[in-house]
Design an enzyme around this catalytic site. Structure first.
Site, PDB file in Angstrom:
ATOM      1  NE  ARG A  94      -2.580   4.030   0.446  1.00 28.74           N
ATOM      2  CZ  ARG A  94      -2.421   5.324   0.700  1.00 28.74           C
ATOM      3  NH1 ARG A  94      -3.351   6.172   0.304  1.00 28.74           N
ATOM      4  NH2 ARG A  94      -1.360   5.765   1.316  1.00 28.74           N
ATOM      5  CG  ASP A 125       1.146  12.877   5.433  1.00 25.45           C
ATOM      6  OD1 ASP A 125       0.543  11.830   5.158  1.00 25.45           O
ATOM      7  OD2 ASP A 125       1.622  13.098   6.553  1.00 25.45           O
ATOM      8  NE  ARG A 166      -8.741  -3.772  -4.746  1.00 23.06           N
ATOM      9  CZ  ARG A 166      -8.521  -2.513  -4.398  1.00 23.06           C
ATOM     10  NH1 ARG A 166      -9.468  -1.833  -3.778  1.00 23.06           N
ATOM     11  NH2 ARG A 166      -7.379  -1.932  -4.637  1.00 23.06           N
ATOM     12  CE  LYS A 226      -3.429  -6.826  -2.183  1.00 19.12           C
ATOM     13  NZ  LYS A 226      -3.290  -5.368  -1.903  1.00 19.12           N
ATOM     14  CG  ASN A 227       0.225  -5.787  -0.434  1.00 14.17           C
ATOM     15  OD1 ASN A 227      -0.537  -5.548  -1.376  1.00 14.17           O
ATOM     16  ND2 ASN A 227      -0.186  -5.859   0.813  1.00 14.17           N
ATOM     17  CB  CYS A 268     -10.152   2.454   0.887  1.00 12.27           C
ATOM     18  SG  CYS A 268      -8.987   1.812   2.071  1.00 12.27           S
ATOM     19  NE  ARG A 278      -4.693   2.624   2.702  1.00 12.59           N
ATOM     20  CZ  ARG A 278      -4.716   1.487   2.006  1.00 12.59           C
ATOM     21  NH1 ARG A 278      -5.846   0.992   1.568  1.00 12.59           N
ATOM     22  NH2 ARG A 278      -3.573   0.872   1.719  1.00 12.59           N
ATOM     23  N   PRO A 279      -3.680   9.116   3.772  1.00 19.50           N
ATOM     24  CG  PRO A 279      -2.802  10.482   5.419  1.00 19.50           C
ATOM     25  CD  PRO A 279      -3.693   9.284   5.211  1.00 19.50           C
ATOM     26  CG  ASP A 297      -2.370  -6.175   4.988  1.00 20.89           C
ATOM     27  OD1 ASP A 297      -1.537  -6.075   4.071  1.00 20.89           O
ATOM     28  OD2 ASP A 297      -3.022  -5.205   5.413  1.00 20.89           O
TER      29      ASP A 297
HETATM   30  C1  EPZ Z   1       0.506  -1.087   2.263  1.00 28.08           C
HETATM   31  O1  EPZ Z   1      -0.406  -0.014   2.175  1.00 28.08           O
HETATM   32  C2  EPZ Z   1      -0.262  -2.320   1.819  1.00 28.08           C
HETATM   33  N1  EPZ Z   1      -0.714  -2.167   0.438  1.00 28.08           N
HETATM   34  C3  EPZ Z   1      -1.483  -2.535   2.724  1.00 28.08           C
HETATM   35  O2  EPZ Z   1      -2.126  -3.738   2.318  1.00 28.08           O
HETATM   36  C4  EPZ Z   1      -0.979  -2.701   4.162  1.00 28.08           C
HETATM   37  O3  EPZ Z   1      -2.080  -2.834   5.021  1.00 28.08           O
HETATM   38  C5  EPZ Z   1      -0.140  -1.472   4.559  1.00 28.08           C
HETATM   39  O4  EPZ Z   1       0.938  -1.289   3.617  1.00 28.08           O
HETATM   40  C6  EPZ Z   1       0.457  -1.611   5.954  1.00 28.08           C
HETATM   41  O5  EPZ Z   1       1.253  -2.755   6.017  1.00 28.08           O
HETATM   42  C7  EPZ Z   1       0.185  -2.395  -0.573  1.00 28.08           C
HETATM   43  O6  EPZ Z   1       1.348  -2.679  -0.346  1.00 28.08           O
HETATM   44  C8  EPZ Z   1      -0.346  -2.286  -1.973  1.00 28.08           C
HETATM   45  P1  EPZ Z   1       1.182   2.534   4.808  1.00 28.08           P
HETATM   46  P2  EPZ Z   1       0.135   1.507   2.358  1.00 28.08           P
HETATM   47  O7  EPZ Z   1       1.627   3.687   3.980  1.00 28.08           O
HETATM   48  O8  EPZ Z   1       1.479   1.640   1.764  1.00 28.08           O
HETATM   49  C9  EPZ Z   1      -0.547   6.198   7.256  1.00 28.08           C
HETATM   50  C10 EPZ Z   1      -3.922  -5.136   1.745  1.00 28.08           C
HETATM   51  O9  EPZ Z   1      -4.909  -5.533   2.380  1.00 28.08           O
HETATM   52  N2  EPZ Z   1       0.123   7.031   6.224  1.00 28.08           N
HETATM   53  O10 EPZ Z   1       2.216   1.687   5.495  1.00 28.08           O
HETATM   54  O11 EPZ Z   1      -0.941   2.407   1.912  1.00 28.08           O
HETATM   55  C11 EPZ Z   1      -1.709   5.437   6.673  1.00 28.08           C
HETATM   56  O12 EPZ Z   1      -2.870   6.243   6.669  1.00 28.08           O
HETATM   57  C12 EPZ Z   1      -3.490  -3.688   1.855  1.00 28.08           C
HETATM   58  O13 EPZ Z   1      -3.208  -5.844   0.996  1.00 28.08           O
HETATM   59  C13 EPZ Z   1       0.135   8.409   6.381  1.00 28.08           C
HETATM   60  O14 EPZ Z   1      -0.404   8.942   7.345  1.00 28.08           O
HETATM   61  O15 EPZ Z   1       0.242   1.572   3.953  1.00 28.08           O
HETATM   62  C14 EPZ Z   1      -1.848   4.255   7.593  1.00 28.08           C
HETATM   63  O16 EPZ Z   1      -2.589   4.636   8.742  1.00 28.08           O
HETATM   64  C15 EPZ Z   1      -4.410  -2.878   2.766  1.00 28.08           C
HETATM   65  N3  EPZ Z   1       0.742   9.173   5.424  1.00 28.08           N
HETATM   66  C16 EPZ Z   1      -0.388   3.980   8.005  1.00 28.08           C
HETATM   67  O17 EPZ Z   1       0.353   5.166   7.685  1.00 28.08           O
HETATM   68  C17 EPZ Z   1       1.361   8.610   4.325  1.00 28.08           C
HETATM   69  O18 EPZ Z   1       1.921   9.353   3.492  1.00 28.08           O
HETATM   70  C18 EPZ Z   1       0.236   2.821   7.242  1.00 28.08           C
HETATM   71  O19 EPZ Z   1       0.118   3.091   5.871  1.00 28.08           O
HETATM   72  C19 EPZ Z   1       1.341   7.210   4.198  1.00 28.08           C
HETATM   73  C20 EPZ Z   1       0.723   6.436   5.158  1.00 28.08           C
END
Ligand code: EPZ
Length: 416
Positions: free
Chosen positions: A93, A125, A398, A22-23, A117, A122-123, A306
């Site tokens: 998202r 920025d 999902r 999926k990812n 969520c 999950r900002p 995950d």
């Molecule tokens: C991806 O989400 C995955 N989703 C998530 O899988 C996975 O848990 C996550 O990466 C971490 O491996 C998809 O690929 C569709 P991140 P993503 O940006 O990209 C913070 C599942 O169950 N952050 O690596 O949203 C954020 O809040 C899902 O399949 C910022 O602060 O994850 C989090 O605490 C859940 N600012 C951390 O970084 C930003 O601009 C990691 O988020 C972006 C992220």
């Protein structure tokens, strides 16, 4: 509310095949906005999130449809629209991944801020700072992010955190920027590597995949790919392997890539399970009651967040005390309360959960709060005494295509 029931106490054994990831699929589908001509993606399970992204692509002006034998066909000829529909972005998202491709193709993207969520705020920025580094200007209006760049300019910059989504969004945008981009402290998940290889197949010039620094030389345009098979879903693989371990069973997952979930395999072996890997399969055999193990979630190549909930389900019936630290999301312990309804002994302190293994869990009525928590509750139900009824299946579908069916094929007693 949709539900299923699991009768606990049955050993799982046999072989199942892993579905496409999926990812990897979601960012690759978003990247199709950048490829001119026809693209065929293969190994695509029909997940709810896939159908949302299909609606997104069609809303943005490309013709994308799901075909039999797990393929998606995309025809991208006309100009793409630059406003991503509110209802789609706020329902998933990952829709925010379209920001980079739209900006790269149309020079202007208007995307609703994706909601947080249950697992965290999950900002975005880090995504936005990266777009600014590539020469875009950002403004907010009525809950929409407006990202504008007459022409994206390659530059050198560093991510504050190795965000998976930001790495993917910015890698896509940089592919069509003028000049060279060097992005430091990027995420290294296998799904990013798959997206990078997809873009390279379309003509992108990316080097450094799998490392913490990507170098991308901008090109004029990218062309469609036919076909592109996506990688196996390492999280589904890990979930199925834990189903084998927790029921003292013997499960083989075909199409699995051991290097993508090494930390999980190491932990399962440390807990006493037998782990066997081959070129395209992984086999896990239970070994009676497993032992407690400690772990913390980290960006790849660390233990994947995950898989945290699923591994915790196993620890609730392992012998001894385990310490689990969730270092990626601020609120990813919602499964704890539900596991405790089944008799699990878990105490929470901030981002840490201490799990004291019990001999038996007891079946109960439990509710899914988020995708991976759902998998965790079903795994616990496989080994609990009596019946566990799991509510809220919409979260599960999902990210898992027919997980109950795959578990039933291994001997689980699950009624939907
Ligand atoms: C991806 O989400 C995955 N989703 C998530 O899988 C996975 O848990 C996550 O990466 C971490 O491996 C998809 O690929 C569709 P991140 P993503 O940006 O990209 C913070 C599942 O169950 N952050 O690596 O949203 C954020 O809040 C899902 O399949 C910022 O602060 O994850 C989090 O605490 C859940 N600012 C951390 O970084 C930003 O601009 C990691 O988020 C972006 C992220």
């Amino acid at each position: 509310m949709s539900r299923l029931s699991v009768e606990g106490g049955f050993r799982l054994e046999g072989t199942v095949r892993a579905a496409g990831a999926k990812n990897a699929i979601l960012p690759i589908m978003a990247a199709c906005l950048m490829l001119e001509g026809d693209t065929v993606l293969q190994n695509i399970p029909y997940l709810n999130d896939v159908s949302i992204m299909l609606r997104m692509l069609n809303a943005l002006g490309v013709r994308a449809e799901y075909r039999k034998n797990e393929e998606i066909h995309v025809v991208n000829t006309r100009k793409i629209r630059h406003i991503a529909p509110y209802d789609l972005v706020t329902s998933m998202r990952a829709s925010f991944f379209v920001a980079g491709p739209i900006l790269a193709r149309a020079g202007f993207a208007k995307v609703p801020l994706p909601g947080g969520c249950l697992i965290g705020a999950r900002p975005v920025d880090i995504h936005l700072k990266g777009f600014e580094a590539l020469g875009a200007t950002i403004s907010m209006e009525h809950g929409f992010v407006q990202i504008e760049a007459k022409a994206l300019k390659g530059s050198e910059f560093r991510l504050d955190f190795p965000s998976v989504g930001a790495t993917e969004n910015l890698m896509m945008a940089a592919c069509l920027a003028e000049g060279t981009s060097i992005i430091h402290n990027v995420a290294r998940e296998p799904e990013i590597d798959d997206l990078g290889q997809f873009l390279q197949a379309g003509g992108a010039k990316i080097s450094g995949l799998g490392t913490s620094t990507l170098t991308i030389v901008g090109v004029e345009s990218l062309t469609g790919i036919n076909p592109y098979p996506v990688i196996a879903d390492r999280i589904e693989v890990g979930t199925l392997l834990i189903a084998g371990a927790i029921t003292n069973g013997d499960v083989t997952v075909k199409g699995a890539i051991a290097a993508h979930i090494k930390p999980l395999l190491t932990l399962l072996a440390q807990a006493g399970a037998e782990v066997e890997t081959g070129a395209d399969y992984i086999r896990v055999k239970g070994n009676g009651r497993l032992k407690a193990v400690d772990f913390e979630t980290e960006p790849f190549p660390g233990f994947p967040t995950d898989m945290q909930a699923q591994m915790m389900a196993l620890l609730t019936v392992s012998e001894g005390k385990s310490v689990v630290k969730e270092c990626i999301f601020e609120n990813r312990f919602m499964h704890v309360r539900e596991l405790m309804r089944m008799g699990a002994k878990i105490t929470l302190e901030d981002q840490m959960a201490v799990v004291e293994g019990v001999e038996n869990l007891s079946g109960a009525e439990v509710k899914i709060t988020d995708l991976r928590a759902g998998a965790s509750l079903i795994l616990a139900g496989l080994v609990a005494q009596g019946r566990t009824t799991v509510y809220g299946l919409k979260h599960l579908t999902r990210g898992y295509y027919d997980l109950p069916g795959k578990l039933r094929s291994l001997g689980a007693k699950i009624i939907e």
